[in-house]
Design an enzyme around this catalytic site. Structure first.
Site, PDB file in Angstrom:
ATOM      1  N   TYR A 270      -3.585  -6.184   4.819  1.00  0.00           N
ATOM      2  CA  TYR A 270      -4.616  -5.168   4.600  1.00  0.00           C
ATOM      3  C   TYR A 270      -5.967  -5.851   4.781  1.00  0.00           C
ATOM      4  O   TYR A 270      -6.310  -6.754   4.022  1.00  0.00           O
ATOM      5  CB  TYR A 270      -4.500  -4.573   3.193  1.00  0.00           C
ATOM      6  CG  TYR A 270      -5.362  -3.351   2.986  1.00  0.00           C
ATOM      7  CD1 TYR A 270      -4.866  -2.088   3.240  1.00  0.00           C
ATOM      8  CD2 TYR A 270      -6.678  -3.464   2.550  1.00  0.00           C
ATOM      9  CE1 TYR A 270      -5.653  -0.958   3.068  1.00  0.00           C
ATOM     10  CE2 TYR A 270      -7.473  -2.354   2.380  1.00  0.00           C
ATOM     11  CZ  TYR A 270      -6.954  -1.089   2.637  1.00  0.00           C
ATOM     12  OH  TYR A 270      -7.744   0.021   2.476  1.00  0.00           O
ATOM     13  N   TYR A 362      -0.475   3.150  -4.291  1.00  0.00           N
ATOM     14  CA  TYR A 362      -1.892   2.827  -4.470  1.00  0.00           C
ATOM     15  C   TYR A 362      -2.213   2.375  -5.893  1.00  0.00           C
ATOM     16  O   TYR A 362      -3.278   1.839  -6.150  1.00  0.00           O
ATOM     17  CB  TYR A 362      -2.765   4.037  -4.134  1.00  0.00           C
ATOM     18  CG  TYR A 362      -2.745   4.461  -2.684  1.00  0.00           C
ATOM     19  CD1 TYR A 362      -2.108   3.692  -1.717  1.00  0.00           C
ATOM     20  CD2 TYR A 362      -3.386   5.624  -2.287  1.00  0.00           C
ATOM     21  CE1 TYR A 362      -2.102   4.082  -0.397  1.00  0.00           C
ATOM     22  CE2 TYR A 362      -3.386   6.027  -0.962  1.00  0.00           C
ATOM     23  CZ  TYR A 362      -2.735   5.258  -0.019  1.00  0.00           C
ATOM     24  OH  TYR A 362      -2.738   5.648   1.294  1.00  0.00           O
TER      25      TYR A 362
END
Length: 401
Positions: A270, A362
């Site tokens: 990421y 998340y």
């Protein structure tokens, strides 16, 4: 740097290039296109005096140069197939999924049908160009594909592909490491993870063997070992071909794998802009109004820095949330041992079949927490509004925050 997208249409740029006798490969103006006509896509259809005609958009020419051509002159079977497929798709949607009866005696298409066909053709070209751009910019061997069979959405206009962190001014993501291991056959007693006080993260099959929450220390550019060292995994980039695709349940873009992924395998990093938490707070307030935030707190050791992947990122920018994810977040240290600035790697939690969507939670520790009103947007723990979760998992919590 902040970029300003060009406001001129592709057709306008093509016309200007032709008028000034300029070449620009990126918009289709080449020596070849200046000297010959090539069909870019088909715009419309009609029958006159028993002859079938198609309205042709010529590659590298503005739409004002479109011409009607008899079907017998067209040597583009794939474009003809796309034209008919797009027409039938539109009519099927209008009839709400009812069986479509194609009438062969149609003399001309309705304007709405022709308009949809042109939009679909332009989208197909735009997505193909985006795919080529992504594959030019990536630094790994695996391919990136793009697919949208759901709507007319094209490539994001304000997203720039990067392979590693993009630090904001004043932030140093390379923290002066000057030494590495002396191993000739890692792992050894003095290898990088053990020097840092942790276990080697990978087994002999190069699969993850540590528990979530523990850091990964890989060999760095000063280590004596070579590129085939079993402790060099994340730094080699995504090993799997992936597809960015449009979801059909309102979650925007998503990512699916085109290859089977074994349990505990590295999938992707990421990445995005590295900014201070203060700047993240400021941007987060702006992003909330746009419903498009991708903020990831780097809170392994402190909460001083945040990764913002809203405008700069890689394939992970498009990975959706799930309450029952198949990816897990790990903190990684390679050429930067600053505990405030770990690299973020996503590993598989189970075997993932080819064609399956990739997701992560998340709300996982060290992960991302959604706050905006978009299902595919990310944020830090600054919760402002509750967002309904659309992951569809049996164990779905109902909300993303």
């Amino acid at each position: 740097a902040w970029y300003v997208p060009c406001l001129a249409s592709l057709e306008t740029l093509q016309e200007l290039c032709r008028k000034e006798n300029l070449r620009c490969k990126s918009i289709g103006i080449t020596n070849r296109s200046l000297k010959r006509y090539e069909v870019e896509y088909l715009c419309d259809y009609k029958v006159e005096e028993g002859t079938e005609y198609y309205l042709v958009k010529w590659k590298g020419w503005p739409e004002s140069s479109n011409t009607w051509e008899p079907q017998k002159n067209l040597k583009c079977p794939l474009l003809l197939q796309n034209f008919l497929s797009d027409k039938n798709e539109y009519l099927s949607r209008v009839r709400e999924g009812k069986a479509l009866k194609v009438r062969n005696h149609v003399k001309a298409l309705k304007p709405a049908v022709a308009d949809y066909i042109v939009k679909k053709a332009k989208q197909r070209i735009a997505l193909q160009r985006w795919k080529e751009e992504l594959n030019r910019k990536k630094n790994h061997k695996a391919m990136i594909l793009v697919e949208n069979t759901v709507d007319l959405e094209g490539p994001p206009l304000d997203f720039y592909y990067i392979n590693e962190y993009k630090p904001a001014p004043g932030i140093n993501v390379i923290n002066g490491i000057t030494t590495g291991c002396e191993c000739t056959d890692c792992p050894a007693e003095k290898c990088c993870p053990k020097e840092a006080g942790f276990f080697l993260a990978y087994n002999k099959r190069k699969k993850l063997k540590i528990q979530p929450g523990l850091p990964i220390y890989e060999c760095n550019s000063f280590c004596r070992c070579g590129p085939n060292c079993p402790n060099r995994i994340v730094q080699k980039g995504t090993p799997y071909s992936l597809c960015i695709f449009r979801t059909n349940n309102g979650r925007g873009w998503g990512v699916k794998t085109l290859q089977e992924i074994k349990t505990n395998s590295f999938v992707m990093e990421y990445v995005g802009e590295v900014i201070t938490s203060e700047e993240a707070e400021r941007r987060g307030q702006l992003y909330d109004n746009q419903g498009n935030t991708y903020l990831f707190d780097l809170d392994y050791d402190s909460d001083e820095f945040t990764v913002d992947a809203a405008r700069y990122g890689n394939v992970s920018h498009f990975v959706n949330h799930s309450c029952d994810p198949n990816l897990q977040v790990f903190n990684v240290f390679i050429d930067n041992l600053d505990l405030r600035l770990p690299r973020i790697a996503l590993f598989s939690t189970r075997t993932i079949k080819a064609g399956e969507e990739l997701t992560f939670d998340y709300q996982m520790k060290g992960s991302i927490d959604l706050t905006s009103d978009s299902a595919d947007s990310l944020s830090t723990s600054r919760k402002r509004i509750r967002t309904v979760c659309k992951c569809g998992a049996v164990c779905c919590r109902g909300y993303l925050n």
